[in-house]
Design a protein around this motif. Structure first.
Motif, short mmCIF file in Angstrom:
data_model
loop_
_atom_site.label_atom_id
_atom_site.label_comp_id
_atom_site.label_asym_id
_atom_site.label_seq_id
_atom_site.Cartn_x
_atom_site.Cartn_y
_atom_site.Cartn_z
N PHE A 102 74.83 65.13 5.54
CA PHE A 102 75.71 65.52 6.65
C PHE A 102 76.29 64.26 7.27
O PHE A 102 75.81 63.14 7.00
CB PHE A 102 75.00 66.40 7.69
CG PHE A 102 73.75 65.83 8.30
CD1 PHE A 102 72.52 65.97 7.68
CD2 PHE A 102 73.80 65.17 9.52
CE1 PHE A 102 71.36 65.48 8.26
CE2 PHE A 102 72.65 64.67 10.12
CZ PHE A 102 71.42 64.83 9.47
N TYR A 118 61.71 69.94 13.36
CA TYR A 118 62.21 68.96 14.34
C TYR A 118 61.31 68.98 15.58
O TYR A 118 61.00 70.06 16.08
CB TYR A 118 63.64 69.29 14.77
CG TYR A 118 64.72 68.86 13.79
CD1 TYR A 118 64.83 69.45 12.52
CD2 TYR A 118 65.64 67.87 14.13
CE1 TYR A 118 65.82 69.06 11.64
CE2 TYR A 118 66.64 67.48 13.24
CZ TYR A 118 66.72 68.07 12.01
OH TYR A 118 67.70 67.69 11.14
N GLY A 133 70.65 62.68 18.06
CA GLY A 133 69.29 62.52 17.54
C GLY A 133 68.33 63.03 18.59
O GLY A 133 68.32 64.22 18.90
N MET A 146 70.63 58.11 18.32
CA MET A 146 71.86 57.45 17.87
C MET A 146 72.83 57.46 19.03
O MET A 146 73.01 58.48 19.70
CB MET A 146 72.47 58.19 16.67
CG MET A 146 71.60 58.15 15.41
SD MET A 146 70.42 59.49 15.33
CE MET A 146 71.43 60.80 14.68
N TYR A 179 67.78 71.89 5.55
CA TYR A 179 67.61 71.99 7.00
C TYR A 179 66.59 73.07 7.37
O TYR A 179 66.64 74.19 6.88
CB TYR A 179 68.95 72.32 7.67
CG TYR A 179 68.83 72.37 9.18
CD1 TYR A 179 68.61 71.21 9.90
CD2 TYR A 179 68.91 73.58 9.87
CE1 TYR A 179 68.47 71.23 11.28
CE2 TYR A 179 68.77 73.61 11.24
CZ TYR A 179 68.55 72.44 11.94
OH TYR A 179 68.42 72.48 13.30
N HIS A 239 65.10 63.10 18.40
CA HIS A 239 64.10 63.93 17.74
C HIS A 239 63.33 63.12 16.71
O HIS A 239 63.75 62.03 16.30
CB HIS A 239 64.74 65.16 17.07
CG HIS A 239 65.97 64.88 16.26
ND1 HIS A 239 65.99 64.05 15.18
CD2 HIS A 239 67.25 65.35 16.39
CE1 HIS A 239 67.20 64.02 14.67
NE2 HIS A 239 68.00 64.79 15.39
N ARG A 267 61.69 67.92 19.30
CA ARG A 267 62.79 67.51 20.19
C ARG A 267 62.30 67.14 21.60
O ARG A 267 63.10 66.80 22.45
CB ARG A 267 63.85 68.61 20.26
CG ARG A 267 64.59 68.80 18.93
CD ARG A 267 65.70 69.83 19.01
NE ARG A 267 66.36 70.00 17.73
CZ ARG A 267 67.39 69.27 17.30
NH1 ARG A 267 67.88 68.31 18.06
NH2 ARG A 267 67.92 69.50 16.11
N ILE A 285 78.33 62.66 10.92
CA ILE A 285 78.59 62.83 12.34
C ILE A 285 79.82 61.99 12.68
O ILE A 285 79.83 60.79 12.42
CB ILE A 285 77.37 62.36 13.15
CG1 ILE A 285 76.17 63.25 12.86
CG2 ILE A 285 77.70 62.32 14.64
CD1 ILE A 285 74.84 62.67 13.33
N ARG A 342 70.15 66.96 1.07
CA ARG A 342 71.12 67.36 2.10
C ARG A 342 71.92 66.14 2.49
O ARG A 342 71.38 65.03 2.56
CB ARG A 342 70.34 67.91 3.30
CG ARG A 342 71.15 68.30 4.49
CD ARG A 342 70.31 69.17 5.44
NE ARG A 342 68.99 68.63 5.70
CZ ARG A 342 68.54 68.27 6.90
NH1 ARG A 342 69.29 68.42 7.96
NH2 ARG A 342 67.31 67.78 7.03
P1 TYD Z 1 71.32 68.07 15.82
O1 TYD Z 1 70.03 67.99 15.10
O2 TYD Z 1 71.25 68.25 17.30
O3 TYD Z 1 72.22 66.80 15.48
P2 TYD Z 1 71.90 65.25 15.79
O4 TYD Z 1 70.60 64.95 15.14
O5 TYD Z 1 73.00 64.50 15.16
O6 TYD Z 1 71.90 65.04 17.25
O7 TYD Z 1 72.16 69.26 15.18
C1 TYD Z 1 73.29 69.82 15.80
C2 TYD Z 1 73.42 71.27 15.35
O8 TYD Z 1 73.67 71.36 13.96
C3 TYD Z 1 72.18 72.09 15.64
O9 TYD Z 1 72.59 73.37 16.10
C4 TYD Z 1 71.51 72.25 14.29
C5 TYD Z 1 72.67 72.14 13.31
N1 TYD Z 1 72.31 71.52 12.04
C6 TYD Z 1 72.24 72.28 10.90
O10 TYD Z 1 72.46 73.50 10.91
N2 TYD Z 1 71.92 71.67 9.72
C7 TYD Z 1 71.67 70.33 9.66
O11 TYD Z 1 71.37 69.80 8.56
C8 TYD Z 1 71.73 69.55 10.86
C9 TYD Z 1 71.44 68.08 10.84
C10 TYD Z 1 72.06 70.19 12.02
#
Ligand code: TYD
Length: 137
Positions: free
Chosen positions: A39, A123, A51, A101, A118, A53, A125, A41, A37
């Motif tokens: 992604f 996770y 983050g 982060m 995902y 988490h 949290r 930001i 995967r």
């Molecule tokens: P989140 O885990 O809160 O992001 P970060 O770790 O950057 O703070 O994810 C934000 C939203 O995106 C949440 O609704 C879950 C979704 N998401 C996915 O659907 N797939 C993914 O791979 C990730 C990382 C997040």
């Protein structure tokens, strides 16, 4: 092994030439896992913390391919902060390590490579729940 040793900084080779820079990251070669995967930001700023988490299953590599951000890493015992600000430098974050982060520059693009698809259920949290899981092994 210290937390820093568990979360090494990874320096990727810059294969640029007079035409510009090129950085290559290959799963299981330049990083310790197969990439399932990707992604990224962006559009965050200095006021937000992301983050917050830990992951039971996923390993990550974080790279600021543009701009900068900071990542605070803890396992409940040790803690350290790394500033990510170079497209050829990343940090490896193994399973069950808590990360925040923050301090994103306006131009920050934080690229994340992950070892899993995902699954929100892996996770953790809640920080107290994380500490409890760590304590119970
Ligand atoms: P989140 O885990 O809160 O992001 P970060 O770790 O950057 O703070 O994810 C934000 C939203 O995106 C949440 O609704 C879950 C979704 N998401 C996915 O659907 N797939 C993914 O791979 C990730 C990382 C997040």
């Amino acid at each position: 092994m210290s937390l820093r040793d568990k979360c090494p900084i990874l320096e990727f080779k810059d294969q640029g030439d007079e035409r510009g820079k090129l950085v290559v990251i290959e799963g299981e070669k330049s990083i310790p896992f197969a990439i399932q995967r990707v992604f990224y930001i962006y559009g965050s700023d200095a006021t937000v913390v992301r983050g917050q988490h830990a992951n039971r299953e996923s390993e990550f590599v974080l790279i600021n391919v543009a701009g900068s951000s900071k990542v605070r890493i803890t396992d409940g015992k040790e803690e350290f902060v790394v500033e990510l600000n170079r497209p050829m430098t990343g940090i490896y974050i193994p399973k069950m390590v808590w990360k925040d982060m923050y301090d994103f520059s306006d131009d920050s693009v934080l690229l994340v490579l992950a070892s899993t698809h995902y699954d929100g259920n892996e996770y953790i949290r809640d920080y107290d729940a994380y500490l409890e899981e760590i304590k119970n092994g």
